[in-house]
Design an enzyme around this catalytic site. Structure first.
Site, PDB file in Angstrom:
ATOM      1  CB  THR A  88      62.225 -43.747 -14.070  1.00 40.53           C
ATOM      2  OG1 THR A  88      63.251 -44.100 -13.140  1.00 40.53           O
ATOM      3  CG2 THR A  88      62.686 -42.563 -14.907  1.00 40.53           C
ATOM      4  N   GLY A 117      69.527 -39.502   7.016  1.00 42.06           N
ATOM      5  CA  GLY A 117      68.650 -38.441   6.546  1.00 42.06           C
ATOM      6  C   GLY A 117      69.293 -37.498   5.544  1.00 42.06           C
ATOM      7  CG  LEU A 124      74.197 -40.088   1.033  1.00 42.90           C
ATOM      8  CD1 LEU A 124      75.511 -39.852   1.765  1.00 42.90           C
ATOM      9  CD2 LEU A 124      74.467 -40.184  -0.472  1.00 42.90           C
ATOM     10  CD  GLU A 146      62.836 -47.310   4.008  1.00 44.64           C
ATOM     11  OE1 GLU A 146      63.867 -47.993   4.083  1.00 44.64           O
ATOM     12  OE2 GLU A 146      62.857 -46.075   3.935  1.00 44.64           O
ATOM     13  CG  ASP A 181      66.111 -45.947  -1.256  1.00 50.79           C
ATOM     14  OD1 ASP A 181      66.396 -45.368  -2.325  1.00 50.79           O
ATOM     15  OD2 ASP A 181      65.419 -45.428  -0.359  1.00 50.79           O
ATOM     16  CE1 TYR A 219      59.191 -36.544  -3.809  1.00 54.90           C
ATOM     17  CE2 TYR A 219      58.939 -37.555  -1.651  1.00 54.90           C
ATOM     18  CZ  TYR A 219      59.730 -36.924  -2.588  1.00 54.90           C
ATOM     19  OH  TYR A 219      61.051 -36.688  -2.319  1.00 54.90           O
TER      20      TYR A 219
HETATM   21  P1  ADP Z   1      68.033 -41.855   4.739  1.00 57.71           P
HETATM   22  O1  ADP Z   1      67.632 -43.244   4.380  1.00 57.71           O
HETATM   23  O2  ADP Z   1      68.020 -40.926   3.574  1.00 57.71           O
HETATM   24  O3  ADP Z   1      69.338 -41.775   5.474  1.00 57.71           O
HETATM   25  P2  ADP Z   1      65.678 -42.074   6.335  1.00 57.71           P
HETATM   26  O4  ADP Z   1      64.866 -41.088   7.088  1.00 57.71           O
HETATM   27  O5  ADP Z   1      65.024 -42.927   5.308  1.00 57.71           O
HETATM   28  O6  ADP Z   1      66.922 -41.290   5.725  1.00 57.71           O
HETATM   29  O7  ADP Z   1      66.361 -43.087   7.358  1.00 57.71           O
HETATM   30  C1  ADP Z   1      67.055 -42.596   8.489  1.00 57.71           C
HETATM   31  C2  ADP Z   1      66.655 -43.407   9.707  1.00 57.71           C
HETATM   32  O8  ADP Z   1      67.310 -44.694   9.682  1.00 57.71           O
HETATM   33  C3  ADP Z   1      67.115 -42.776  11.004  1.00 57.71           C
HETATM   34  O9  ADP Z   1      66.188 -41.822  11.463  1.00 57.71           O
HETATM   35  C4  ADP Z   1      67.178 -43.982  11.931  1.00 57.71           C
HETATM   36  O10 ADP Z   1      65.896 -44.325  12.397  1.00 57.71           O
HETATM   37  C5  ADP Z   1      67.653 -45.093  10.982  1.00 57.71           C
HETATM   38  N1  ADP Z   1      69.114 -45.197  11.065  1.00 57.71           N
HETATM   39  C6  ADP Z   1      70.015 -44.889  10.114  1.00 57.71           C
HETATM   40  N2  ADP Z   1      71.293 -45.095  10.564  1.00 57.71           N
HETATM   41  C7  ADP Z   1      71.176 -45.526  11.828  1.00 57.71           C
HETATM   42  C8  ADP Z   1      72.121 -45.897  12.861  1.00 57.71           C
HETATM   43  N3  ADP Z   1      73.440 -45.849  12.647  1.00 57.71           N
HETATM   44  N4  ADP Z   1      71.624 -46.271  14.056  1.00 57.71           N
HETATM   45  C9  ADP Z   1      70.300 -46.316  14.272  1.00 57.71           C
HETATM   46  N5  ADP Z   1      69.375 -45.986  13.367  1.00 57.71           N
HETATM   47  C10 ADP Z   1      69.796 -45.588  12.163  1.00 57.71           C
HETATM   48 MG    MG Z   2      65.728 -43.781   3.572  1.00 52.13          MG
END
Ligand code: ADP
Ligand code: MG
Length: 383
Positions: free
Chosen positions: A34, A122, A125, A160, A172, A221
């Protein structure tokens, strides 16, 4: 977690952190595709967070460490290029610094920085928004400044979108920024405008992550986005949020079958978000649960962004005791299902669903239990 992070900070950097901030992960509750149609969405901040600790340095060096990535990334203050390879996680905090600078906000010079988290990365969440917002809060504190909450959210999203290069919507960061215990976050994506809606205490969330992802997901998408824009153009509105079911019916013969189906989902889904707000304010979680399931069926039938795996989970959850409703959460084409439940749903139900999933698809589903949590906050303000 503050204690754990502080002791790791001490062990790695041999000093005390000055500032600590926390930002939660989030669930897309209802409001599927949406956002870019100008509609609204409901999300929940969860009781899992990313925590960042920072202490300033006077020598113009920035050192970044994460418990999930080995080693320390050391950069001079002047280095603002994207990092490639194994340490590319630092693009999240670097992107926040770049967004702050581009917005004319003071940034800290040198510092030692450490991140710890119990938001699985990933898993849908949004650990990424959580690391952005918690980083932004410690950077602002270290630079001796602060910004209004809507700007904090915007800075995280800018990091982002523009630095990391992920075209996420406002959900998010908005939910991580505005979350509140026993509440959902309502976002009118056109403002964006943020609000909270009470969620009765005792509401539980269960996430079933399939870890499956369509190989062509980016293209899918983009195609959906394109189809929605085409539908809006043919109906004669700027965005689908301005179209009513009657306008869609009147335009049906002029629309391609595909554009009609996408518009049908989006127009109904925006209405469902509003109906969910009304039901929540009335404390009617049974009605909310029905809307969740209706959202999923609409994704499956009209938007065609569900998968057999996600459908299987929703169908199974629907017949479990204590489950109000379930739906795919996030963009679809794989990913995760979210269920809203009472305390009556627990491990026996989870096991039934997981075992059936394993038997049918030959792979394990990752299950995460969460409750609502509070939004991003500075936890320690320095000495
Ligand atoms: P989501 O937001 O769904 O968890 P994304 O691919 O958007 O998945 O984001 C995940 C990325 O965020 C990871 O690959 C890493 O680069 C970064 N990230 C998340 N948590 C951490 C952490 N604890 N330490 C370092 N990087 C992190
Ligand atoms: Mg993400």
């Amino acid at each position: 977690m503050t204690e754990k992070l502080t002791s790791r900070f001490r062990a790695v950097f041999l000093r005390e952190p000055e500032f600590v901030a926390r930002a939660p992960g989030r669930i897309e509750f209802i409001g599927n595709h949406t956002d870019y149609n100008g509609g609204s969405v409901l999300g929940a901040a969860i009781d899992r967070s990313v925590w960042v600790a920072l202490a300033r340095r006077q020598d113009g060096i920035r050192r970044f460490a994460s418990e999930t990535h080995p080693g320390i990334v050391e950069l001079p203050v002047s280095a603002m290029d994207r990092v490639v390879g194994a340490q590319s996680w630092v693009n999240y905090p670097l992107g926040v610094l770049a967004a702050m600078r581009a917005s004319g906000i003071a940034t800290p010079g040198g510092f030692d920085y450490m991140v710890a988290s119990n938001v699985p990365s990933g898993a849908g969440l949004s650990s990424s928004a959580a690391i952005e917002l918690s980083s932004c809060l410690v950077f602002l504190a270290a630079a001796g400044t602060s910004v209004p909450r809507d700007q904090l959210v915007a800075l995280g999203r800018k990091a982002e979108n523009e630095f990391v290069g992920v075209p996420c919507g406002i959900l998010d960061q908005g939910v991580s920024g505005y979350g509140r215990v026993d509440s959902l976050v309502y976002i009118d994506c056109r403002g964006p405008r943020f609000d909270t809606v009470p969620l009765p205490a005792g509401s539980n969330f269960w996430i079933f992550n399939t870890h499956s992802k369509h190989a062509l997901i980016d293209g899918l998408y983009a195609a959906r986005h394109q189809e929605c824009m085409e539908a809006a153009r043919v109906i004669g509105v700027a965005s689908l949020v301005d179209a009513t079911p009657a306008m869609l019916a009147a335009a049906e013969t002029k629309l391609s079958r595909t554009a009609f189906k996408r518009a049908r989902h989006v127009i109904d889904e925006i209405a469902r978000v509003e109906q969910a707000v009304t039901a929540l304010r009335a404390g009617d979680l049974a009605a909310v649960g029905k809307l969740l399931v209706a959202s999923h069926r609409s994704s499956r039938t009209w938007f065609e962004n569900s998968t057999p795996e996600l459908d299987f989970l929703v169908d199974g959850l629907e017949s479990e005791k204590g489950v109000y409703g379930a739906r795919l959460t996030g963009g679809g084409f794989g990913g995760a299902v979210m269920a809203l439940t009472t305390e009556a749903f627990g491990e026996p139900g989870v096991k039934r669903i997981s075992d059936a999933y394993l038997a049918k698809f030959g792979s394990r589903v990752e299950v995460i239990h969460a409750r609502t949590g509070d939004g991003a906050a500075l936890v320690t303000r320095g000495r």
